[in-house]
Enzyme design. Structure first.
Site, PDB file in Angstrom:
ATOM      1  N   CYS A  31      20.503  15.258   3.974  1.00 22.32           N
ATOM      2  CA  CYS A  31      20.730  14.230   2.967  1.00 22.32           C
ATOM      3  C   CYS A  31      20.487  12.859   3.610  1.00 22.32           C
ATOM      4  CB  CYS A  31      22.159  14.299   2.432  1.00 22.32           C
ATOM      5  SG  CYS A  31      22.544  15.805   1.523  1.00 22.32           S
ATOM      6  N   CYS A  49      23.602  11.648   5.426  1.00 19.53           N
ATOM      7  CA  CYS A  49      24.386  12.703   6.082  1.00 19.53           C
ATOM      8  C   CYS A  49      25.043  12.179   7.366  1.00 19.53           C
ATOM      9  CB  CYS A  49      23.489  13.891   6.421  1.00 19.53           C
ATOM     10  SG  CYS A  49      24.318  15.226   7.328  1.00 19.53           S
ATOM     11  N   CYS A  68      25.944  20.822  -0.228  1.00 24.67           N
ATOM     12  CA  CYS A  68      26.494  20.734   1.123  1.00 24.67           C
ATOM     13  C   CYS A  68      27.905  21.308   1.169  1.00 24.67           C
ATOM     14  CB  CYS A  68      26.511  19.278   1.590  1.00 24.67           C
ATOM     15  SG  CYS A  68      24.880  18.514   1.667  1.00 24.67           S
ATOM     16  N   HIS A 105      14.613  30.435 -10.301  1.00 19.89           N
ATOM     17  CA  HIS A 105      13.961  31.751 -10.331  1.00 19.89           C
ATOM     18  C   HIS A 105      13.870  32.219 -11.785  1.00 19.89           C
ATOM     19  CE1 HIS A 105      13.075  35.968  -9.676  1.00 19.89           C
ATOM     20  NE2 HIS A 105      12.749  35.660  -8.427  1.00 19.89           N
ATOM     21  N   ASP A 116      14.150  40.681  -6.000  1.00 18.45           N
ATOM     22  CA  ASP A 116      12.864  39.985  -5.956  1.00 18.45           C
ATOM     23  C   ASP A 116      12.893  38.810  -4.981  1.00 18.45           C
ATOM     24  OD1 ASP A 116      10.125  39.631  -7.255  1.00 18.45           O
ATOM     25  OD2 ASP A 116      10.998  37.641  -7.549  1.00 18.45           O
TER      26      ASP A 116
END
Length: 274
Positions: free
Chosen positions: A258, A261, A51, A85, A238
């Site tokens: 969240c 939040c 955040c 990734h 990619d």
């Protein structure tokens, strides 16, 4: 690379938006609106979502359009996190292997890999910020690429102010390991994708030079950030190519908040038109 890999959506034009130095968020979006862009992909360059980083940047975009109104004909989509990734993990693993080779062979097996990331105040963690778990996920992806061949530890840096922050801190971990008799380290800036003050000064000068000399470290290597590593460029290409082909403008995770939040801008930014 993206034009080559995805010619059907080419040409692709990058716009850079920073929070604290030019070009600012407003500058980038005014430029792309002037260019008549029809589809803008907001691609956070923080692999792990927080955040305080990616979320803050998205809030800034919301505030820009709250002030100006959303332009007709512009479609936005979001890539807000990419901590696991596989090409990113391969990139970090390759960089780590190269630094390990610089350690004397008779000391290499003793090396502890310290994955260092910018810390967060514990109040943000307790609010539900996903950042610690996502950084940890990246660490495990990288260590899997390295076959878990070395001891490793996730540590945290850049604490400021009197509040309680996520630990253990990088400098304190180095000191404590030396006290345990461990004196060979490889430091990895696992949450940074390029060099800046927190790698070039905090890690290189404050920890790997000044602290290392003070506490008696024998071997310490700092792994470069991905910067322009070919695997990192391939990673970025990619991610965008896959995002375009999936035609999913925003993840369900991004749209959720969240659990604790209280940031009104965060609430409203997730209601932007995608």
């Amino acid at each position: 690379m993206l034009d080559k890999e995805s010619p059907e959506t080419a040409p692709h034009k990058p716009y850079v938006a920073f929070r604290y130095v030019p070009p600012f968020t407003e500058d980038a979006f005014l430029e792309l609106e002037k260019d008549g862009v029809e589809h803008a992909i907001i691609f956070s360059q923080y692999p792990q979502y927080s955040c305080a980083t990616s979320g803050s940047s998205f809030n800034e975009i919301y505030k820009h359009y709250k002030k100006r109104g959303f332009p007709i004909g512009l479609k936005l989509s979001v890539i807000e996190r990419w901590p696991t990734h596989p090409l990113l993990a391969k990139c970090f693993a390759d960089l780590i292997k190269k630094e390990l080779q610089q350690i004397p062979e008779n000391k290499r097996s003793e090396a502890i890999i310290l994955f260092s990331a910018h810390s967060l105040p514990l109040k943000a963690v307790n609010r539900g910020d996903a950042y610690p778990s996502e950084v940890g996920a990246t660490v495990h992806q990288v260590m899997q690429e390295l076959s878990y061949a070395y001891p490793y530890q996730l540590v945290w840096q850049s604490k400021v102010g009197p509040l309680a922050w996520l630990g253990p801190m990088t400098d304190e971990a180095i000191t404590s390991y030396v006290n345990q008799g461990k004196k060979t380290f490889v430091v990895v800036p696992i949450a940074f994708v390029n060099e800046h003050i927190e790698t070039l000064h905090e890690l290189d000068i404050e920890y790997c030079k000044e602290l290392a000399e003070k506490v008696g470290v024998e071997n310490i290597r700092r792994v470069p950030a991905p910067n322009d590593h070919p695997l990192f460029i391939e990673t970025l290409s990619d991610i965008v190519k896959t995002h375009i082909k999936n035609k999913i403008p925003v993840s369900k995770k991004f749209l959720s908040r969240c659990p604790h939040c209280v940031n009104v801008n965060c609430i409203n930014s997730k209601k932007m038109v995608f």
